[in-house]
Scaffold this active site. Structure first.
Site, PDB file in Angstrom:
ATOM      1  N   HIS A  39       0.837  -1.204   0.000  1.00 14.90           N
ATOM      2  CA  HIS A  39       0.000   0.000   0.000  1.00 14.90           C
ATOM      3  C   HIS A  39       0.870   1.251   0.000  1.00 14.90           C
ATOM      4  O   HIS A  39       1.331   1.686   1.054  1.00 14.90           O
ATOM      5  CB  HIS A  39      -0.895   0.004   1.241  1.00 14.90           C
ATOM      6  CG  HIS A  39      -1.765  -1.210   1.350  1.00 14.90           C
ATOM      7  ND1 HIS A  39      -1.276  -2.437   1.725  1.00 14.90           N
ATOM      8  CD2 HIS A  39      -3.085  -1.377   1.132  1.00 14.90           C
ATOM      9  CE1 HIS A  39      -2.260  -3.314   1.718  1.00 14.90           C
ATOM     10  NE2 HIS A  39      -3.376  -2.702   1.369  1.00 14.90           N
ATOM     11  N   GLY A 183     -10.937   3.250   7.913  1.00 12.60           N
ATOM     12  CA  GLY A 183     -11.283   1.886   8.313  1.00 12.60           C
ATOM     13  C   GLY A 183     -11.335   1.741   9.820  1.00 12.60           C
ATOM     14  O   GLY A 183     -12.283   1.160  10.377  1.00 12.60           O
ATOM     15  N   HIS A 288      -4.348   2.874  -3.036  1.00 13.53           N
ATOM     16  CA  HIS A 288      -4.430   2.207  -1.737  1.00 13.53           C
ATOM     17  C   HIS A 288      -3.656   0.887  -1.687  1.00 13.53           C
ATOM     18  O   HIS A 288      -2.697   0.771  -0.954  1.00 13.53           O
ATOM     19  CB  HIS A 288      -5.903   1.964  -1.352  1.00 13.53           C
ATOM     20  CG  HIS A 288      -6.070   1.032  -0.201  1.00 13.53           C
ATOM     21  ND1 HIS A 288      -6.127   1.472   1.096  1.00 13.53           N
ATOM     22  CD2 HIS A 288      -6.146  -0.314  -0.146  1.00 13.53           C
ATOM     23  CE1 HIS A 288      -6.233   0.427   1.891  1.00 13.53           C
ATOM     24  NE2 HIS A 288      -6.248  -0.670   1.167  1.00 13.53           N
ATOM     25  N   SER A 411     -20.691 -11.624  38.304  1.00 12.88           N
ATOM     26  CA  SER A 411     -20.909 -13.003  37.867  1.00 12.88           C
ATOM     27  C   SER A 411     -19.598 -13.751  37.649  1.00 12.88           C
ATOM     28  O   SER A 411     -19.498 -14.936  37.931  1.00 12.88           O
ATOM     29  CB  SER A 411     -21.679 -13.022  36.544  1.00 12.88           C
ATOM     30  OG  SER A 411     -22.974 -12.541  36.723  1.00 12.88           O
ATOM     31  N   GLU A 440     -16.626  -5.928  24.987  1.00  7.90           N
ATOM     32  CA  GLU A 440     -15.703  -7.065  25.017  1.00  7.90           C
ATOM     33  C   GLU A 440     -14.537  -6.900  24.048  1.00  7.90           C
ATOM     34  O   GLU A 440     -13.391  -7.214  24.372  1.00  7.90           O
ATOM     35  CB  GLU A 440     -16.448  -8.371  24.705  1.00  7.90           C
ATOM     36  CG  GLU A 440     -17.361  -8.872  25.812  1.00  7.90           C
ATOM     37  CD  GLU A 440     -18.732  -8.220  25.783  1.00  7.90           C
ATOM     38  OE1 GLU A 440     -18.980  -7.360  24.901  1.00  7.90           O
ATOM     39  OE2 GLU A 440     -19.578  -8.561  26.638  1.00  7.90           O
ATOM     40  N   HIS A 501     -26.747 -18.106  25.560  1.00  4.53           N
ATOM     41  CA  HIS A 501     -25.709 -17.973  26.581  1.00  4.53           C
ATOM     42  C   HIS A 501     -24.953 -19.276  26.840  1.00  4.53           C
ATOM     43  O   HIS A 501     -24.160 -19.357  27.772  1.00  4.53           O
ATOM     44  CB  HIS A 501     -26.327 -17.476  27.893  1.00  4.53           C
ATOM     45  CG  HIS A 501     -26.650 -16.006  27.871  1.00  4.53           C
ATOM     46  ND1 HIS A 501     -27.396 -15.437  26.864  1.00  4.53           N
ATOM     47  CD2 HIS A 501     -26.313 -14.999  28.717  1.00  4.53           C
ATOM     48  CE1 HIS A 501     -27.521 -14.139  27.104  1.00  4.53           C
ATOM     49  NE2 HIS A 501     -26.863 -13.844  28.209  1.00  4.53           N
TER      50      HIS A 501
END
Ligand code: TPP
Ligand code: MG
Length: 700
Positions: A39, A183, A288, A411, A440, A501
């Protein structure tokens, strides 16, 4: 001075700044052209931005690229790797050994640039941490770099809060810069990470956004019209703009604004022209992801006033100019820091020792002296509960063991509860308990960033949500970072929460990842042993897979010691003379079930062996003798038991063995009903064992 105003026919050395910038550009173009892959456009556009930052601001010593208080530079647009390689080359960054010793040779010699993207080159397609000294983190998957930079910035705040002391207020004061593109901005992980960074008021964090309006498919108008500035203002960032990537003065002003901003992170939006100077490719996606082509390279060089036919050309004075700029400044800062740390060691010997060990990924002496032993108990406790006890016992003696959860701490039980551990927040950067929020993916990348600065991080969540963070975990493994992932609610054992889950294929996912250690302990004492193994890892991330529901604490006076966990799998219970006719292999909560089946089989005179196999990876690492002793090749009657997909189990049970597993998604019901529905009962295991024995007899 705006270098854009320099006329195209200007001589090479019209200014030294321009010579350096154009050297970055042309090395990048030539590297890509030689590789016939890569690139070129973004390095050409951003050379002035990188040059301004490195030459004027970055506190980085090319002679010692691992000095702990150096500023970090993250190239989140990993595809523009030639930009970084050119910088590393021109600033003569030294190579560092795996033991963090600086070697004499340069990290990126010109030959490496000439062999960009070729086998074993120090200039691989995307920047790789641990492979090319000076690369602070592996990038390529867009968004990971910026999110990782948040972890680095957090680590600095934490280090400063703990180790900066009176007279040493600046021991840790490094800044973190990340260069990102459209991006990175589109990827969700950047939003997660930026939101948290704003919340935490990380004023040592600066993202530079290359606003070039181009991605692979064309103009960003195709898919991206949001107002990035407003978005970041909403996150609580300081946002500033530079309207021309060639304007060194405005760039410097923006970096100064960042440095003067003490209450929040800074985003610098830079308008640039991808493929700058290439007459047919500038501002197009054609600049690119493919070489410019010989002719276009020539024309671009002409527009820079560069010798058109010279390849990999570095004009006289360029290396020296970098030496006088970043080189000199970096070395002075680095030397001063080491002088100060000797003083610090005299005044705060214990803290200095902590820093030394942390930076070398060692543990304090006696770190494991308080790890609990758990007495046999048929009712037992959930492995997430025993893990909480073990983690806390370890955390007491490892001050830099820090981490938290993506809003599931109550938990996952990963809270460090000792007095004074505190919560990490904008008001308390010394806290050891982190609140990543329900993010997460960013949590994974932030853990990587923390680990790259060498604190010992852990992060936790429900095992099912590993799916949300795999991208970052893969980089932990690729970078060989000892990040600790604690995942609870590991199976249909979660019961009523149902199939959304209940992990099924997640163990197989994790086990298929190179370099990642997965451990699913059977009971509380295996949990202790698992933490022991994990905390001593230097170069592998680990995934600890834990139950929500109680599991019996195995009677170790009757069955084998839990220390067998360190070898990945061990004989927990055996046929009286050690000559089993069937082997039951299980992990985690299913081990107790196998023991139940084993007792019944023994009563009936069936010679069974139970192998507890908490970690495939640790077991596969053992020598042949040990593996054959645990799973003797001649004993072909084998049953594996795991509340998950059987994907991969035939490696241990062979195609003739039987895998008690789950081949569908789970279901929502009380656990007892689920165990029956999915066949996780001692009766089913016994039947499978007998059928295996019969099958083998029939064949022999
Ligand atoms: C997560 C991820 N998805 C897709 C890609 C493939 N990819 C590499 S570069 C790129 C376009 C990036 O555009 P931008 O960030 O604007 O960079 P520029 O073209 O301006 O250099 C894409 C889609 C990737 N590297 N990572
Ligand atoms: Mg772009």
């Amino acid at each position: 001075m705006s270098i854009a105003t320099v006329s195209p026919s200007s001589p090479v050395l019209q200014t030294m700044d321009l010579a350096c910038i154009n050297a970055i550009r042309t090395l990048s173009m030539d590297g890509v052209q030689a590789a016939n892959s890569g690139h070129p456009g973004t390095p050409m556009a951003l050379a002035p931005v990188a040059y301004c930052l490195w030459q004027q601001f970055l506190r980085f010593d090319p002679q010692d690229p691992v000095w702990p208080n150096r500023d970090r530079f993250v190239l989140s647009i990993g595809h523009a790797s030639m930009l970084l390689y050119s910088l590393l080359h021109l600033t003569e960054v030294r190579a560092v050994s795996k033991d963090y010793e600086t070697l004499g040779e340069v990290s990126v010699p010109l030959d490496a640039i000439k062999s960009f993207r070729q086998l074993d080159s120090r200039c691989p397609g995307h920047p790789e941490y641990r492979w090319t000294s000076g690369v602070e983190t592996t990038t390529g998957p867009l968004g990971q770099g910026v999110a990782t930079s948040v972890g680095m910035a957090i680590a600095r705040q934490w280090l400063a809060a703990r180790y900066n002391r009176q007279g040493f207020e600046d021991l840790f004061d490094f800044n973190v810069y990340a260069l990102c593109g459209d991006g990175c901005m589109m990827e969700g992980i950047s939003s997660e990470a930026a939101s948290l960074a704003g919340h935490l008021k990380l004023s040592n964090l600066c993202w530079i956004y290359d606003n070039n309006h181009i991605t692979i498919e064309g103009n960003t108008a195709l898919a991206f019209t949001e107002d990035v500035a407003t978005r970041f203002i909403g996150y609580g960032w300081n946002v500033t703009r530079v309207g021309d990537a060639n304007d060194l003065e405005m760039l410097a002003r923006a970096f100064r604004t960042f440095q003067d901003t003490k209450d929040r992170p800074t985003l610098i939006i830079v308008d640039s022209h991808i493929g700058y100077g290439a007459p047919h490719k500038q501002d197009t996606s054609g600049a690119h992801g493919e070489p410019l082509g010989e002719e276009e390279v020539r024309l671009a060089k002409r527009s820079y006033g560069w010798p058109e036919d010279k390849k990999f050309f570095v004009p006289e004075g360029v290396y020296d100019h970098f030496r006088q700029g970043i080189g000199k400044r970096g070395q002075q800062l680095r030397d001063a820091w080491f002088a100060r740390i000797s003083e610090y060691r005299k005044q705060y010997p214990e803290l200095a020792e902590e820093l030394f060990r942390m930076q070398h990924r060692q543990l304090p002496d006696g770190w494991d002296r308080e790890l609990p032993e758990f007495p046999a108990d048929p009712k037992g406790l959930a492995t997430r509960e025993s893990s909480a006890e073990v983690l806390n016992a370890a955390a007491k003696n490892i001050p830099w063991l820090i981490g938290g959860s993506a809003d599931l701490g109550p938990s996952t039980k990963t809270r460090i509860t000792q007095e004074g551990a505190g919560d990490f927040s904008a008001e308390n950067y010394a806290g050891r308990n982190f609140h990543f929020g329900i993010r997460e993916h960013a949590m994974g990348a932030i853990l990587n960033g923390l680990s790259l600065v060498k604190v010992r991080p852990f992060g936790s969540g429900f095992f099912i949500f590993v799916d949300y963070m795999r991208g970052s975990m893969r980089l932990s493994a690729l970078m060989e970072l000892p990040v600790i992932y604690v995942f609870t609610h590991d199976s249909i054992g979660v019961g009523e929460d149902g199939p959304t889950h209940q992990p099924i294929e997640q163990l197989a996912h994790m086990r298929s990842m190179p370099g990642l250690i997965v451990i699913r302990p059977a009971d509380a004492n295996e949990v202790r042993e698992a933490w022991k193994v994990i905390l001593q890892l230097h170069h592998e991330p680990a995934v600890l897979v834990l139950t929500r529901q109680a599991v019996p604490t195995i009677d170790r006076t009757k069955y084998a010691a839990a220390s067998g966990l360190a070898r990945g799998a061990y004989i927990l219970a055996d046929a009286p003379a050690g000559n089993p006719e069937v082997i039951l292999i299980a992990t985690g909560s299913e081990v107790a079930l196998c023991l139940e089946a084993y007792e019944q089989l023994s009563k009936e005179g069936v010679r069974a062996r139970v192998v507890s196999m908490p970690s495939w990876e640790l077991f596969d690492d053992q020598d042949r003798n040990y593996r054959d002793a645990v799973l003797p090749p001649h004993v072909k009657a084998r049953v594996s038991v795991e509340e998950a997909s059987d994907f991969g189990w035939s490696k241990y049970t062979s195609s003739e063995g039987h895998n008690v597993c789950i081949e569908s998604f789970g279901a929502s019901a009380p656990l007892k009903q689920l165990l029956k529905k999915f066949g996780f009962t001692a009766e089913r295991i016994i039947a499978a064992a007998k059928s295996q024995i019969a099958q083998q007899r029939a064949q022999s």
